[in-house]
Motif scaffolding. Sequence first.
Motif, mmCIF file in Angstrom:
data_model
loop_
_atom_site.group_PDB
_atom_site.id
_atom_site.type_symbol
_atom_site.label_atom_id
_atom_site.label_comp_id
_atom_site.label_asym_id
_atom_site.label_seq_id
_atom_site.Cartn_x
_atom_site.Cartn_y
_atom_site.Cartn_z
ATOM 1 N N SER A 1 0.847 -1.198 0.000
ATOM 2 C CA SER A 1 0.000 0.000 0.000
ATOM 3 C C SER A 1 0.879 1.243 0.000
ATOM 4 C CB SER A 1 -0.911 0.053 1.215
ATOM 5 O OG SER A 1 -1.291 -1.213 1.580
ATOM 6 N N LEU B 1 2.506 1.701 -3.307
ATOM 7 C CA LEU B 1 1.586 2.194 -4.342
ATOM 8 C C LEU B 1 1.246 3.666 -4.105
ATOM 9 C CD1 LEU B 1 -0.915 -0.818 -4.609
ATOM 10 C CD2 LEU B 1 0.771 -0.156 -6.298
ATOM 11 N N ARG B 2 1.169 4.014 -2.826
ATOM 12 C CA ARG B 2 0.756 5.383 -2.511
ATOM 13 C C ARG B 2 1.802 6.398 -2.952
ATOM 14 N NH1 ARG B 2 -0.708 6.194 3.483
ATOM 15 N NH2 ARG B 2 1.542 6.298 3.586
ATOM 16 N N LEU C 1 1.709 7.145 -6.621
ATOM 17 C CA LEU C 1 0.400 7.740 -6.945
ATOM 18 C C LEU C 1 0.324 9.184 -6.472
ATOM 19 C CD1 LEU C 1 -2.102 4.806 -6.248
ATOM 20 C CD2 LEU C 1 -1.591 5.878 -8.445
ATOM 21 N N THR C 2 0.897 9.443 -5.281
ATOM 22 C CA THR C 2 0.903 10.807 -4.759
ATOM 23 C C THR C 2 1.689 11.708 -5.710
ATOM 24 O OG1 THR C 2 1.016 9.783 -2.613
ATOM 25 C CG2 THR C 2 1.322 12.158 -2.654
ATOM 26 N N ILE D 1 2.316 11.194 -8.916
ATOM 27 C CA ILE D 1 1.593 11.343 -10.200
ATOM 28 C C ILE D 1 0.461 12.370 -10.048
ATOM 29 C CG2 ILE D 1 0.073 10.134 -11.833
ATOM 30 C CD1 ILE D 1 1.812 7.597 -11.250
ATOM 31 N N LYS D 2 -0.308 12.200 -8.934
ATOM 32 C CA LYS D 2 -1.453 13.102 -8.718
ATOM 33 C C LYS D 2 -0.959 14.545 -8.563
ATOM 34 C CE LYS D 2 -5.671 13.367 -5.959
ATOM 35 N NZ LYS D 2 -5.548 14.591 -5.157
ATOM 36 N N GLU E 1 7.324 7.346 -12.483
ATOM 37 C CA GLU E 1 6.516 6.727 -11.430
ATOM 38 C C GLU E 1 5.571 5.671 -12.007
ATOM 39 O OE1 GLU E 1 6.928 7.213 -8.075
ATOM 40 O OE2 GLU E 1 8.644 8.357 -8.785
ATOM 41 N N THR E 2 5.041 5.937 -13.219
ATOM 42 C CA THR E 2 4.153 4.943 -13.854
ATOM 43 C C THR E 2 4.947 3.677 -14.161
ATOM 44 O OG1 THR E 2 3.220 6.869 -14.949
ATOM 45 C CG2 THR E 2 2.341 4.746 -15.598
ATOM 46 N N LEU F 1 5.349 1.789 -11.025
ATOM 47 C CA LEU F 1 4.083 1.126 -10.659
ATOM 48 C C LEU F 1 3.875 -0.134 -11.493
ATOM 49 C CD1 LEU F 1 1.343 3.876 -10.205
ATOM 50 C CD2 LEU F 1 2.150 2.240 -8.531
#
Length: 470
Positions: free
Chosen positions: A256, A259-260, A263-264, A266-267, A292-293, A296
């Motif tokens: 988790s 992944l976070r 994602l943080t 990217i966002k 980052e992608t 992931l």
Amino acid sequence: MRKRSITRRWAINNLGVVLLILLTAELAIVYFAQYYYYNSAKQHLISKMNSITSALSRSAEDPGTNFSAEIRSTLENFTDKDRMELMAINSRGQVTLTSSGFTPGDTVTMPDYTLAMEGGQRSYGYYAGSLSSGERVMAVTYPITTLSNEYSAIRVIISLEEIDQTIITITIIVSVICIVIFLMLSSSGLYFIRSIVQPVREIGATAEKYAKGDFSVRITNHTGDEIGDLCVAINHMADELSSAETMKNEFISSVSHELRTPLTAIKGWAETIALEDDPETIKKGIRVINGETARLSQMVEELLDFSRMQSGHFSLQFDRMDVLAELEDAVLIYAERAKQENITLIYDEPEQLPIIFGDKNRIRQVFINIIDNAIKYSNPGGTVTVTADEHQGWARIIVRDRGCGIKSTDLPKIKTKFYKANHTRRGSGIGLGVADEIVELHGGTLTIESEIGVGTAVTILLPPKREKNK
Ligand code: ADP
């Protein structure tokens, strides 16, 4: 006691049979004792009567003898008077003379006399049982109608009191022995059953706790038998389950987290780009999002590989392959990143390596995982050296770093899936596990040597081309 408990089944099946055997044995012993004593007494009476009747027949044959006087004298001079009683019965079936001098009344029933009279001259009557007075007796009657007109039979009778007393004593002794045997068998059996039932109950209760997720309890059984072995195995199973549970929880939290983080990023960058006009910043944002992608999707790939391995659907495409080409590819992929992180990546390229039979994409994945770890766990300014050579006909690839190293206690566990020795760096904890499995499927070995604070060396050995490795 539970309906179908082991103790109950043992009590019914085992003790029931023992009880039946003991009862049968006791009854048989008592029966044979009674038979023996009664038969001996009967034989004694018969032999007594035989000698008396033969003496009487001798005197009856003598014409000068008064038979009535002869009978009277026989009864009077009877030597066993104190143990038995001899009687003379007249032709009307009345006892007229006895060796004791006491003449019973007419009311006395004499089944043996009736039998003797019915049976004729050659037979005798026998009776063992109770008199109307309740006394138990044994009697034998011999008919003498051919010897005398006045007397029809002579009868001898003894009391069975002494014999019955002996039989009762034997019965009591045999009963006591049977009870002692039964008690000994049941107490030793109960002790034995308890030694099984108690640990089994403990195992059941502990298993219930495991089922509810409580792995803190362990079974304390110190017997060295099969039950003890079972307890040891269950304790071991609990250890494994508990460490699997811990690992699963750690894995969920680390995945988790892993992944976070991208994602943080990217966002964050997506929001920035949406509001940003500066082309430089937009370019930088897209670069980060791209990186980052990629991270992931690598993690998702690792997870998928792991899941395929667990379900047995991990397939390899075996073919002749050039190890050097794949190693070079992997090194090239990381050259740029090493530079960015100020890490010197040295690749000592050999002339040639043995051709192996394997899946080139999977082998490249192994090299990528190992070099990725070497860079990830190195500090800025560090060096990662990749060397390859031929070792006893096998292809040997060594990736060395001078990074943080691994504690000797963690070393045996790091190839285990989800095991992370170092939580300060990003990673799912399955890269090494997957790499090791791939190398093993190729018939090779992956060994890790490491010293904390000094560095790590991962050696991959791949066997030369064979027809088929798997
Ligand atoms: P991760 O994704 O966490 O790196 P791996 O399965 O690749 O998972 O590695 C498992 C653990 O082994 C890591 O968490 C790390 O602690 C340790 N490890 C692997 N390679 C190295 C290395 N080169 N130097 C130090 N530690 C390492």
